[in-house]
Design a protein around this motif. Structure first.
Motif, PDB file in Angstrom:
ATOM      1  N   TRP A 279       0.879  -1.006  -0.432  1.00 17.95           N
ATOM      2  CA  TRP A 279      -0.094   0.491   0.179  1.00 17.95           C
ATOM      3  C   TRP A 279       0.724   1.348  -0.050  1.00 17.95           C
ATOM      4  O   TRP A 279       2.133   0.845  -0.190  1.00 17.95           O
ATOM      5  CB  TRP A 279      -0.808  -0.044   1.335  1.00 17.95           C
ATOM      6  CG  TRP A 279       0.027   0.424   2.602  1.00 17.95           C
ATOM      7  CD1 TRP A 279       0.070   1.562   3.576  1.00 17.95           C
ATOM      8  CD2 TRP A 279       0.490  -1.032   3.476  1.00 17.95           C
ATOM      9  NE1 TRP A 279       0.666   0.684   4.270  1.00 17.95           N
ATOM     10  CE2 TRP A 279       0.810  -0.541   4.445  1.00 17.95           C
ATOM     11  CE3 TRP A 279       0.749  -2.338   3.348  1.00 17.95           C
ATOM     12  CZ2 TRP A 279       1.379  -1.228   5.421  1.00 17.95           C
ATOM     13  CZ3 TRP A 279       1.460  -3.138   4.583  1.00 17.95           C
ATOM     14  CH2 TRP A 279       1.667  -2.829   5.692  1.00 17.95           C
ATOM     15  N   ASP A 281      -0.351   5.679   0.502  1.00 17.58           N
ATOM     16  CA  ASP A 281      -0.316   6.271   1.860  1.00 17.58           C
ATOM     17  C   ASP A 281      -1.659   5.704   3.011  1.00 17.58           C
ATOM     18  O   ASP A 281      -2.121   6.681   4.023  1.00 17.58           O
ATOM     19  CB  ASP A 281      -0.803   7.634   1.410  1.00 17.58           C
ATOM     20  CG  ASP A 281      -2.106   7.861  -0.154  1.00 17.58           C
ATOM     21  OD1 ASP A 281      -2.874   6.697   0.521  1.00 17.58           O
ATOM     22  OD2 ASP A 281      -2.375   8.923  -0.132  1.00 17.58           O
ATOM     23  N   ASP A 282      -2.293   4.427   2.273  1.00 17.48           N
ATOM     24  CA  ASP A 282      -3.564   4.335   3.186  1.00 17.48           C
ATOM     25  C   ASP A 282      -3.351   2.634   3.665  1.00 17.48           C
ATOM     26  O   ASP A 282      -3.787   2.011   2.371  1.00 17.48           O
ATOM     27  CB  ASP A 282      -5.149   4.903   2.564  1.00 17.48           C
ATOM     28  CG  ASP A 282      -5.625   4.236   3.592  1.00 17.48           C
ATOM     29  OD1 ASP A 282      -5.707   3.505   4.032  1.00 17.48           O
ATOM     30  OD2 ASP A 282      -7.118   5.258   3.546  1.00 17.48           O
ATOM     31  N   THR A 284      -5.288   0.774   4.729  1.00 18.78           N
ATOM     32  CA  THR A 284      -6.847  -0.375   3.731  1.00 18.78           C
ATOM     33  C   THR A 284      -7.306  -0.200   2.905  1.00 18.78           C
ATOM     34  O   THR A 284      -8.209  -0.587   2.196  1.00 18.78           O
ATOM     35  CB  THR A 284      -7.596   0.739   4.734  1.00 18.78           C
ATOM     36  OG1 THR A 284      -7.867   1.245   4.477  1.00 18.78           O
ATOM     37  CG2 THR A 284      -7.185   0.527   6.187  1.00 18.78           C
ATOM     38  N   LYS A 285      -5.838   0.342   1.627  1.00 18.09           N
ATOM     39  CA  LYS A 285      -6.459   0.849   0.733  1.00 18.09           C
ATOM     40  C   LYS A 285      -5.421   0.049  -0.477  1.00 18.09           C
ATOM     41  O   LYS A 285      -4.251   0.610  -1.045  1.00 18.09           O
ATOM     42  CB  LYS A 285      -6.793   2.507  -0.730  1.00 18.09           C
ATOM     43  CG  LYS A 285      -8.214   2.154   0.689  1.00 18.09           C
ATOM     44  CD  LYS A 285      -8.234   4.272  -0.064  1.00 18.09           C
ATOM     45  CE  LYS A 285      -9.818   4.774   0.256  1.00 18.09           C
ATOM     46  NZ  LYS A 285     -10.152   5.234  -0.273  1.00 18.09           N
TER      47      LYS A 285
END
Length: 305
Positions: A279, A281-282, A284-285
C-alpha cells in the motif's frame, strides 16, 4: 455535419510494432529489455544479464522479481500487438510459475502470446527461458485491462527528459540486504511493525506519463517482503526458492513510497505458503496483493528433495 473528427486509420502493423518496441517503460528502458521479433499478438524479447539483477550473491541466481518484471512487460508488448497500440493497458493479475533458477551470466528471453481479446480484457501467456523455449525458467499468465487510462501509448511520449537513472546496487554490508543486489537497487529498507518500504524513484516507473510504478517492481517488492518474513519467522539463513506467485493489482502505484507486509499462511516441511500486500498512503487501500509458495532450502546435513 458532425463536429467529431473522423477516426484516424490505425498504423500499418510494422509501424505499430516499431512504436511499441521503442515505447519502453522507464524501468524497461534502463533494464535493457528489448523486443527482438514480433507478430500480431505475439512478442519475443531479451533481457541482457546484469550483475545488479542478482537476488542472492551466494548463488548468483537472478532475483525472481527481475523475471516477474520482464514477463509483465513482455506480456504487455503482446497485448499491445493484438490491439491498435494507442490504448493504455494495465495489468490486472499476473501469475508466475518458476520452473528452475536462471543460470547466472546468461541473458533471459521471453515469448509472449496474447491469445484472446475481449472488449475490455486481453489474456496473455508467456514463457521465460535462456537457451531453449522448451526448457523454461518460468511461465506466466496475465490479464490486462484495455483502455485503463487516457494515456495514448503511441503519441504520449513524456518518457525520458534527460538520461534515465542507472540501475546500480551500492555495497552495503551493514544494510538489510547485503547479499541481494536487486533489493539494494530498489532501495528497499525495513520500517515499523515488521513492514518494508520501497522508496519511489524514477527507475521503478512503468507508465511515465501518469507516472505509475511498474507492476513488475511492485511484484518484486512483494516477493522480497515475503522472503524477509519467511526467513525471519523460520530462522532461515538462506533465502527460500520461489515456486509460484500470483499478483493482483488493485490500484495504480503512484509516485509515492510503497509499504509492504507479508505473513505465512501455511508451513510444511518443505513448502511455505505466504501472502503479501502493498500500500502507499492508506493501509486499508492496498495497491496490490500476492499469494505464493516458497520451497525451503535444506538445513546443513539435510538432503534436497
Amino acid at each position: 455535419m458532425s463536429d467529431i473528427p473522423p477516426t484516424a486509420a490505425p498504423p500499418a502493423f510494422d509501424v505499430l510494432a516499431e512504436a511499441i518496441g521503442q515505447r519502453r517503460s522507464v524501468y524497461g528502458h534502463i533494464s535493457g529489455l528489448r523486443m527482438d521479433r514480433f507478430a500480431p499478438g505475439e512478442a519475443w524479447s531479451t533481457l541482457p544479464y546484469r550483475p545488479v539483477f542478482v537476488g542472492d550473491s551466494e548463488t548468483g541466481v537472478i532475483h525472481g522479481g527481475v523475471v516477474t518484471a520482464m514477463l509483465d512487460e513482455s506480456c504487455g508488448m503482446a497485448a499491445q500487438l493484438a490491439l491498435d497500440g494507442s490504448r493504455a493497458i494495465a495489468t490486472l493479475d499476473l501469475r508466475i510459475d518458476y520452473q528452475k533458477p536462471a543460470t547466472p551470466g546468461l541473458d533471459i528471453k521471453a515469448h509472449a502470446v496474447c491469445f484472446r481479446v475481449t472488449r475490455s480484457i486481453a489474456f496473455v501467456r508467456a514463457t521465460a527461458y535462456q537457451e531453449e523455449e522448451t526448457a523454461p525458467v518460468a511461465t506466466a499468465t496475465a490479464c490486462f485491462m484495455i483502455g485503463a487510462n487516457r494515456t495514448n501509448m503511441l503519441t504520449d511520449r513524456a518518457a525520458f527528459d534527460g538520461a534515465p537513472p542507472p540501475l546500480d546496487a551500492p555495497d552495503d554490508p551493514a544494510g538489510p540486504f547485503p547479499t541481494s543486489p536487486f533489493a539494494r537497487c530498489l532501495g528497499i529498507r525495513f520500517a515499523e511493525n515488521d513492514t518494508l518500504v520501497m522508496p519511489f524513484s524514477r527507475r521503478i516507473i512503468g507508465n511515465p506519463v501518469l507516472p505509475a510504478i511498474h507492476g513488475g517492481m511492485t511484484g518484486a517488492f512483494l516477493e522480497t517482503a515475503a522472503i524477509v518474513t519467511v526467513m525471519r519467522e523460520l530462522g532461515a539463513t538462506a533465502p527460500p526458492k520461489p515456486v509460484g506467485l500470483t499478483i493482483n493489482y488493485l490500484r495504480s502505484g503512484r509516485a509515492l513510497d510503497t509499504v509492504a507486509s507479508a505473513s505465512i499462511v501455511k508451513q510444511g516441511r518443505r513448502v511455505v505458503a505466504f501472502e503479501a500486500r502493498a500500500w502507499q498512503d492508506d493501509a486499508t487501500k492496498p495497491i496490490a496483493t500476492a499469494f505464493g509458495h516458497f520451497m525451503l532450502r535444506p538445513a546443513p546435513g539435510q538432503e534436497q528433495d
